[in-house]
Design an enzyme around this catalytic site. Structure first.
Site, PDB file in Angstrom:
ATOM      1  N   ASP A 260       0.423  -1.436  -0.164  1.00 20.54           N
ATOM      2  CA  ASP A 260      -0.284   0.241  -0.069  1.00 20.54           C
ATOM      3  C   ASP A 260       0.766   1.800  -0.380  1.00 20.54           C
ATOM      4  OD1 ASP A 260      -1.668  -1.833   0.655  1.00 20.54           O
ATOM      5  OD2 ASP A 260      -2.785  -1.312   1.705  1.00 20.54           O
TER       6      ASP A 260
ATOM      7  N   ASP B 215     -12.786  -4.364  -0.742  1.00 21.81           N
ATOM      8  CA  ASP B 215     -13.029  -3.843   0.386  1.00 21.81           C
ATOM      9  C   ASP B 215     -14.298  -3.631   0.983  1.00 21.81           C
ATOM     10  OD1 ASP B 215     -10.411  -2.891  -0.226  1.00 21.81           O
ATOM     11  OD2 ASP B 215     -11.092  -1.030  -0.791  1.00 21.81           O
TER      12      ASP B 215
HETATM   13  O1  1PR Z   1     -10.642   2.613  -4.859  1.00 22.11           O
HETATM   14  O2  1PR Z   1      -9.744   2.253  -6.866  1.00 22.11           O
HETATM   15  O3  1PR Z   1      -9.190   4.221  -5.999  1.00 22.11           O
HETATM   16  O4  1PR Z   1      -8.734   1.679  -5.437  1.00 22.11           O
HETATM   17  C1  1PR Z   1      -8.252   2.264  -3.912  1.00 22.11           C
HETATM   18  C2  1PR Z   1      -6.708   0.804  -3.325  1.00 22.11           C
HETATM   19  O5  1PR Z   1      -6.330   1.410  -2.735  1.00 22.11           O
HETATM   20  C3  1PR Z   1      -8.326  -0.179  -2.771  1.00 22.11           C
HETATM   21  O6  1PR Z   1      -7.387  -1.465  -4.109  1.00 22.11           O
HETATM   22  C4  1PR Z   1      -8.086  -0.517  -1.561  1.00 22.11           C
HETATM   23  O7  1PR Z   1      -7.629  -2.187  -1.066  1.00 22.11           O
HETATM   24  C5  1PR Z   1      -6.793   0.141  -1.156  1.00 22.11           C
HETATM   25  N1  1PR Z   1      -6.624   0.964  -0.104  1.00 22.11           N
HETATM   26  C6  1PR Z   1      -7.647   2.091   0.378  1.00 22.11           C
HETATM   27  N2  1PR Z   1      -7.185   2.299   0.942  1.00 22.11           N
HETATM   28  C7  1PR Z   1      -6.418   1.268   2.008  1.00 22.11           C
HETATM   29  C8  1PR Z   1      -6.438   1.914   3.183  1.00 22.11           C
HETATM   30  O8  1PR Z   1      -5.638   0.658   3.660  1.00 22.11           O
HETATM   31  N3  1PR Z   1      -6.806   2.250   4.259  1.00 22.11           N
HETATM   32  N4  1PR Z   1      -5.407  -0.123   1.884  1.00 22.11           N
HETATM   33  C9  1PR Z   1      -6.133   0.375   1.946  1.00 22.11           C
HETATM   34  C10 1PR Z   1      -5.526  -1.816   1.309  1.00 22.11           C
HETATM   35  C11 1PR Z   1      -5.724  -3.523   1.747  1.00 22.11           C
HETATM   36  C12 1PR Z   1      -4.918  -4.971   1.347  1.00 22.11           C
HETATM   37  C13 1PR Z   1      -3.643  -5.051   2.822  1.00 22.11           C
HETATM   38  C14 1PR Z   1      -4.154  -6.902   2.817  1.00 22.11           C
HETATM   39  C15 1PR Z   1      -3.084  -7.573   3.595  1.00 22.11           C
HETATM   40  N5  1PR Z   1      -5.145  -2.688   1.893  1.00 22.11           N
HETATM   41  O9  1PR Z   1      -4.244  -4.569   0.342  1.00 22.11           O
HETATM   42  O10 1PR Z   1      -2.419  -5.001   1.630  1.00 22.11           O
HETATM   43  O11 1PR Z   1      -5.858  -6.102   3.964  1.00 22.11           O
HETATM   44  O12 1PR Z   1      -2.472  -7.261   4.694  1.00 22.11           O
HETATM   45  P1  1PR Z   1      -2.579  -7.838   6.094  1.00 22.11           P
HETATM   46  O13 1PR Z   1      -1.804  -9.520   5.028  1.00 22.11           O
HETATM   47  O14 1PR Z   1      -0.983  -7.058   6.526  1.00 22.11           O
HETATM   48  O15 1PR Z   1      -3.378  -7.995   6.867  1.00 22.11           O
HETATM   49  P2  1PR Z   1      -9.869   3.310  -5.918  1.00 22.11           P
END
Ligand code: 1PR
Length: 553
Positions: free
Chosen positions: A241, A406
């Site tokens: 991320d 999500d």
């Molecule tokens: O809506 O098309 O602009 O995409 C935004 C992207 O950013 C989406 O893929 C969304 O999942 C991601 N995103 C937005 N905010 C966050 C955040 O964390 N605040 N990250 C975010 C999501 C989740 C996973 C993570 C896994 C594994 N991250 O990708 O890597 O949950 O984590 P872990 O192994 O530590 O549990 P758009």
């Protein structure tokens, strides 16, 4: 290293950046074949393939390349085809019945049967050499290696007739066996992508470039399809991320249930777990099968051309030879000047040209699914070609379109409490003892819940043309408590396209647990890899010990 030249057949096949990078990595440069006359000077051609069979044939015809290409092959000069660049050497494909192929090899390209397995065939698989030609310099494919495949159509392997003269290797995918490389005279072609197949792929590419590889003309007995073993692996994906921190540096961050800031007593800063390219490079070296960058804030305050993710991709793709996915902000964009408009398909195109192999779509996939369901409810044609998913899949192939989901749990006492939604019984009751829940989709990085459930989302997006589901879970993200098996199992049953299990991995056992319980096609983790709590090699060793095949990097 001296830089020698290779010729690349430029027929507008989209993303050839990875191939250029791979060729450069092994010390060669590329010159493009752009006109029919350019064939005369070429002494070694690479014929890349991206997208659909019909698109490739039409482009070859439009450029006047069909006859010069056939003449080039007839002259005995070496040609290497890749993926669709192999398929078009055959008579035709069910993908585009009205477009004849080049007919250099006898056979028809056919759609995989998705009633028995996930389609596309996406991931790392083995290539079994099927002929006994005592070749002095056979193309360097190793039975022990795995190569990266991504295709929905393939040439069924029979081991009979003319196939004994040209099939080099075959690959089993579930109940089907397909031709994975051909070799006749000085034509060598692979169904897999050598440029995305790590060290083994680079070795295959190098062997084509550096040797003459002329296969003797005589036919030889070929191994029967039944002798080709199943060797398809579960992919292990590292996810990064990415966002700018409070002082403007681009960092890999990591949320705890999507909250990426440290607690107030620790200063409240955005967590900084490293630099995107450095970390991704580390994961490639450590054996990640795929790498995903999620641009979690989408850098909305700058012209799209300046988004740092383009440069991250350019740099990463120069040193990483496994598939790269980019997500975040893949939608129609208007630059801050209010004038320059970027349709989503152009945004994706810029990412592909910078080195991405797939784009992942989050919020926009939710809006697209909502519109799709509304059109059905209104009795209209559900597919109108206006969504980013449809347009990117049409232009670059559905395998290039991932939807990133999500979801979060909404607990209910029973299905009657959420009649519009797909409610599941849960073994983990809610705060008031609720035995049921539905999974609500969110947009804007989890900040806004929508009235659509995950089941509706994934089935709609599959119908729109998505090729894969990256299934996060807000309740599990960053908790190290294991994947949400109920969610993943439910989604896996709902779609035929590959499903990546994400969120919650805390130890190697969680990876085998999710594969066994849900048949997930790939397993993704972030926090435990970033914090070096569990090395990728340990995850793979554990999966192997549990009888689940993985790739050795
Ligand atoms: O809506 O098309 O602009 O995409 C935004 C992207 O950013 C989406 O893929 C969304 O999942 C991601 N995103 C937005 N905010 C966050 C955040 O964390 N605040 N990250 C975010 C999501 C989740 C996973 C993570 C896994 C594994 N991250 O990708 O890597 O949950 O984590 P872990 O192994 O530590 O549990 P758009």
């Amino acid at each position: 290293m001296t830089s020698q030249k290779l010729y690349l057949l430029d027929y507008g096949a989209g993303n050839v950046r990875s191939l250029l990078n791979a060729v450069e990595k092994i010390g060669y440069s590329i010159e493009y074949i752009q006109t029919a006359e350019d064939f005369d000077k070429a002494d070694k051609i690479i014929f890349p393939g991206v997208g659909a069979f019909g698109y490739a044939m039409q482009a070859l015809r439009a450029k006047g390349f069909v006859e010069p290409l056939k003449a080039y092959v007839a002259s005995g000069r070496p040609l290497m085809g890749i993926c669709v660049g192999m398929q078009v050497l055959f008579d035709g494909s069910d993908e585009s019945p009205s477009e004849p192929g080049l007919g250099i090899f006898e056979g028809q390209v056919k759609l995989f049967d998705n009633s028995t397995k996930t389609v596309p065939h996406m991931g790392w698989n083995a290539t079994q050499i099927v002929h006994s030609t005592e070749a002095l310099a056979a193309p360097a494919l190793s039975d022990q290696s795995r190569y990266y495949f991504v295709h929905s159509y393939g040439v069924p392997y029979t081991g009979q007739g003319s196939q004994t003269e040209f099939v080099h290797s075959a690959t089993r995918y579930g109940d089907e066996v397909v031709v994975s490389s051909v070799w006749k005279g000085s034509v060598f072609a692979t169904q897999f992508h050598p440029e995305k197949s790590g060290a083994a792929g680079l070795a295959a590419l190098k062997s084509f470039i550096e040797s003459d590889l002329v296969r003797p003309a005589s036919a030889s007995p070929a191994a029967p399809p039944s002798s080709i073993p199943e060797a398809f692996t579960v992919r292990v994906i590292a996810c990064l991320d990415v966002r700018a921190n409070d002082v403007g540096d681009l960092v890999v961050t990591k949320g705890d249930q999507y909250d990426v800031r440290e607690s107030a007593d620790k200063g409240g800063d955005v967590r900084n777990l490293g630099k995107p390219v450095d970390l991704a490079r580390r994961y490639f070296d450590e054996g990640a099968d795929e790498i995903a960058f999620l641009n979690i804030t989408s850098f909305r305050n700058m012209p799209f051309k300046d988004t740092p993710m383009l440069e991250v991709l350019r740099q990463a793709s120069r040193c990483i030879f496994v598939p790269l996915t980019i997500g975040g902000g893949v939608r129609d964009i208007v630059d801050p000047d209010g004038e320059h408009m970027w349709p989503a398909v152009q945004v994706a195109g810029e990412y592909f040209r910078s080195g991405a192999d797939k784009v992942s779509i989050g919020s926009d996939a939710v809006y697209a699914a909502e519109r799709y369901l509304k059109r059905i409810a209104d009795g209209e044609t559900p597919l109108d070609g206006t969504t980013a998913i449809e347009q990117i899949a049409e232009r670059y192939g559905r395998q290039a379109v991932v939807i990133s989901v999500d979801p979060r749990r909404v607990y209910v006492s029973g299905p009657e409490d959420a009649p519009a939604h797909h409610v599941v019984k849960t073994a983990f009751p809610g705060p008031n003892g609720e035995q049921f829940c539905w999974y609500q989709c969110t947009v804007k990085g989890g900040r806004e819940g929508r009235d659509i459930d995950v089941h509706q989302l994934v089935t709609s997006c599959e119908a729109l043309g998505a090729g894969e589901v990256l299934l996060n879970c807000m309740d599990k993200d960053g908790t190290n408590s294991g994947y949400d098996l109920e969610l993943i199992g439910d989604v896996k049953k709902a779609v035929k396209i590959p499903v990546i299990a994400s969120s919650g991995a805390g130890k190697p056992e969680h990876f085998s647990e999710v594969v066994k319980a849900t048949a997930a096609d790939a397993v993704l983790a972030a926090g435990i890899f970033h914090r070096r709590e569990v090395p990728i090699a340990d995850v793979k060793a554990h999966l192997k010990a549990e009888g689940i095949q993985t790739r050795n990097a």
